[in-house]
Each structure stands twice: as structure tokens, then as C-alpha cells.
Design a protein around this motif. Sequence first.
Motif, short mmCIF file in Angstrom:
data_model
loop_
_atom_site.label_atom_id
_atom_site.label_comp_id
_atom_site.label_asym_id
_atom_site.label_seq_id
_atom_site.Cartn_x
_atom_site.Cartn_y
_atom_site.Cartn_z
N ARG A 393 0.84 -1.21 0.00
CA ARG A 393 0.00 0.00 0.00
C ARG A 393 0.87 1.26 0.00
NH1 ARG A 393 -4.65 -0.52 4.51
NH2 ARG A 393 -5.87 0.75 3.07
N LEU A 394 1.92 1.25 0.82
CA LEU A 394 2.81 2.40 0.86
C LEU A 394 3.52 2.59 -0.48
CD1 LEU A 394 4.36 1.98 4.42
CD2 LEU A 394 2.63 3.62 3.72
N ALA A 395 3.90 1.49 -1.12
CA ALA A 395 4.58 1.59 -2.41
C ALA A 395 3.65 2.16 -3.47
CB ALA A 395 5.09 0.21 -2.84
N ARG A 396 2.37 1.71 -3.46
CA ARG A 396 1.41 2.23 -4.45
C ARG A 396 1.12 3.71 -4.21
NH1 ARG A 396 -1.03 -2.98 -3.75
NH2 ARG A 396 -2.44 -2.12 -2.17
N LEU A 397 1.21 4.15 -2.95
CA LEU A 397 0.96 5.55 -2.64
C LEU A 397 2.12 6.44 -3.10
CD1 LEU A 397 -1.09 7.44 -1.19
CD2 LEU A 397 0.23 7.09 0.92
N GLY A 398 3.28 5.84 -3.35
CA GLY A 398 4.44 6.61 -3.81
C GLY A 398 5.42 6.94 -2.72
N VAL A 399 5.34 6.26 -1.57
CA VAL A 399 6.23 6.56 -0.46
C VAL A 399 7.67 6.21 -0.80
CG1 VAL A 399 6.80 5.94 1.92
CG2 VAL A 399 4.43 6.35 1.29
N GLU A 400 7.88 5.07 -1.49
CA GLU A 400 9.25 4.66 -1.80
C GLU A 400 9.93 5.66 -2.73
OE1 GLU A 400 11.59 1.02 -3.98
OE2 GLU A 400 9.92 0.61 -2.65
#
Length: 447
Positions: A393-400
Motif C-alpha cells: 500500500r505504501l509503495a502504491r501511494l508513492g512513499v518509496e
Amino acid sequence: MPSFVDRVVLHLAAGDGGHGCVSVHREKFKPLGGPDGGNGGRGGDIVLVVDPNTTTLLEYHRSPHRRAKNGAQGEGSHRDGANGEDIELKVPDGTVVSTRDGEVLVDLVGAGTRYVAAQGGHGGLGNAALASKRRRAPGFALLGEPGETKDVVLELKSVADIGLVGFPSAGKSSLIAAISAARPKIADYPFTTLTPNLGVVEAGDVRYTVADVPGLIEGASEGRGLGHAFLRHVERCKALVHVVDLATMEPGRDPLSDIDVIEAELEKHGGLEKRPRMVALNKIDVPEGRELADLVRPEIEARGWEVFPVSAATHEGLRELTYAMGSLVAAARAAAPPPEPTRLVLRPAAVDDSGFTVTDEGERYRIRGVKPERWIRQTDFTNDEAVGYLADRLARLGVEEALIAAGAQAGDEVVIGGEDAVVFDWEPSVSAGGEHLGPRGTDSRLS
């Protein structure tokens, strides 16, 4: 125990959201029934509602701690948990809600006005709602979000059209009793009135409310006497009326000096300079009272104020006073701008708003945002599959991508949230990529 309270501190705790359920449908001859865990219920809110029949905050002085019901946990067979029941707290018209630091949150004026003081937590999703084409039978569910816990200060500022100000025993309570149906306590000693009194007055076609400020003496704005605790009750008044005692026997007091002392205290309190004034010279039925009224009336009128010699005991002059106050109220109401209709304001997120921020704090990187902080609270960190789902979920949000742009390296410490933050060592191979499937409750990236 006091009978009137106009300031309290409430300790509020909204209901927690119910946890989602992990369940797999089991039925004879259907070995692959699929997930059927229901969602958790929403936690109850705590709502403040203006009630015209409520005149004091005494109930919350006695019971300052309020807690709403929690949402129920989801169950198997797609049964969602029940929502927690909201709590409605009735408050008087004119209640100001603020934080302990003095920040005003809302001013509750008007019958039926509502304000959600503490919001209940969201319920967690069950594994049926988390299923996807690649993750057909999730071995985890989301936890319910904790409800808000906060302290708020309720401060009552009476909504009245006319405010009566004057020294103790000037006859303010007697005047209200004479011109309205209110029946306040009346006696011939100072500080008889310990709470603001409200009375409804009708003068022709005008109907208005009158309030008095008890115990206003010299030094009241600095905490002397009782008036400092009640000065806030005249802040909403459209006009002020000085009630002057013509029969006082105290040395060093006369009508003009009494008015000057009260005006000085009102000036120190602030915010009342532009209110229209008039003067009621009370107790003209007392010997020499009428003569004193005739003596000081020209000097008071020279200040531009209307003067009305009255007697609360014999009701002499009260008709003229009530109609004059009604004229002031009618003029103030006519000059007031028309109330604006309530509009639904939509504030869409900006095009470049990612919904979170990444801040380089030197030794660590901090992520703040509604979505990532909520996801953290709803993740069961004892379940590897749930942790892997959070990483996706964090990766899809663009956090990485944001961490890389901020200069983060593998192994750097990353913090998500504020006080209840979660700290972890960032590994791009864990938080990036698609879903890594394996046995239920596991994630190969965390092996």
C-alpha cells in the motif's frame, strides 16, 4: 456543590473501531469456499448539540469524563460488526469550545447546532474485503482504528440582547424580576446574585432577553470579587444598561463615580467599547433618591447616553425603560447583516498533493499523512502477510519514490506518524514490487 457552572474541561474518548475478521468459508463438498470475514464496525462519535432547554454546564462539571461505545468486531459469513453508538452532549446556546491552550475550535450558537468533538475510529476491513485476484484468501484482516481522545474546554457566553451592569445591590435582579417573568434571588446584602440571570421582556412588538452580571466591582477584571468570572456573559449583548443605586450609604460612592468604575472595568475586559449605553437610575422611591436623579441626570446625558429614573419596587419608569431597550434591540437587529445560508464547501485535493510528506530529520526520515498513519494503526505487525500488505500500500501511494528523492538509503531509519509512530529500517526490496504470495499469514519478503 454549585448550581451554575459556565466553564468546564471535558475529557473525551471516542469509540474504537472494531477489528476485521479473518475467516474462510467452510461447507461440505466446498473445500475452497473463500474468505468470508466481515468488517469491523465504526466507533461512536462524541457530538456537542445546542439545546435551548440547557442553561448551565453543571452536568459536565459533575461528570467530566465521557466515552463513546466501541464498534463491534466483524464475524464470519460476511457479517459486519455493529457501529458504536454516538453520544450527544447537550450544551447551552452560546457555548464556546476550545483547546486547553486557548485555541477556539467552534462557537456553538443556534438551537440544533452540532459539532463532532471527538471522532470514532474506522472499523478494520475483514479478509473478504481484502481479497484480490492475486491474493484470493488473505490470512489477515485490518485492525480497528482507535477513536480520538482529547480534552476540550467548554465556556458559556450567554446569548442576551441587553446586559445589565452595576455594583452589587444596585437592583439588577429586582429590575429583571420587575420587567420579566424571571424570579432571581433578591436580598439586601452584597453578592446576593452568584449566577447570571436571564429574563425575557416584551416591549410592543419587540421581544428580547436581558441578562445581568453579578458582583461587578472595582478590580473585577483583575480577579477581585465575582464579576471577573461573569464578564464574558455580556460579550454577546447588543447594548449595555448601567443600573445605578441612588440609595447607597457606602462612603465615597455616588452615581457618577459608580458609572466611571464600571466603565473602567468594561474597558479593561475589552471588546465592549462600541456597545450602545443607557443608564437606569434605580430606587427613586427612596427619600432623596428622586432629587439625586434630577441632580446627576444632566451630567450623564452630556455623555450622550439616555437616562431613565426608575423604581424596581414601585415599577415607576419601567415602561419607558423597556421600550427604550426594545428600540435599541430592534435597531441592532435591523443593522445586522442577513444570515448567510449554509453552504456545502468542497475542497478537492490539489493536483500535486500526494497525501503525505517526507521530512529529512538528519538521523531519520519521517513520513506524515492521513493515509499512511491510518494504515499503520490498522496493521497487525505480528502477521507477516499484513506487514507485506502495508508495504504494498505504501509503495502504491508513492512513499518509496519520495524516500529515494529525499536521499534515503537502504538501512536508513524511517518513522511513520507522530506520537504513536512506528520505526523501521527501510529496505527498498521489502516495500517495492507487487504482492509476494505464500502460505497464509506469511510474506516471502520478510523471511
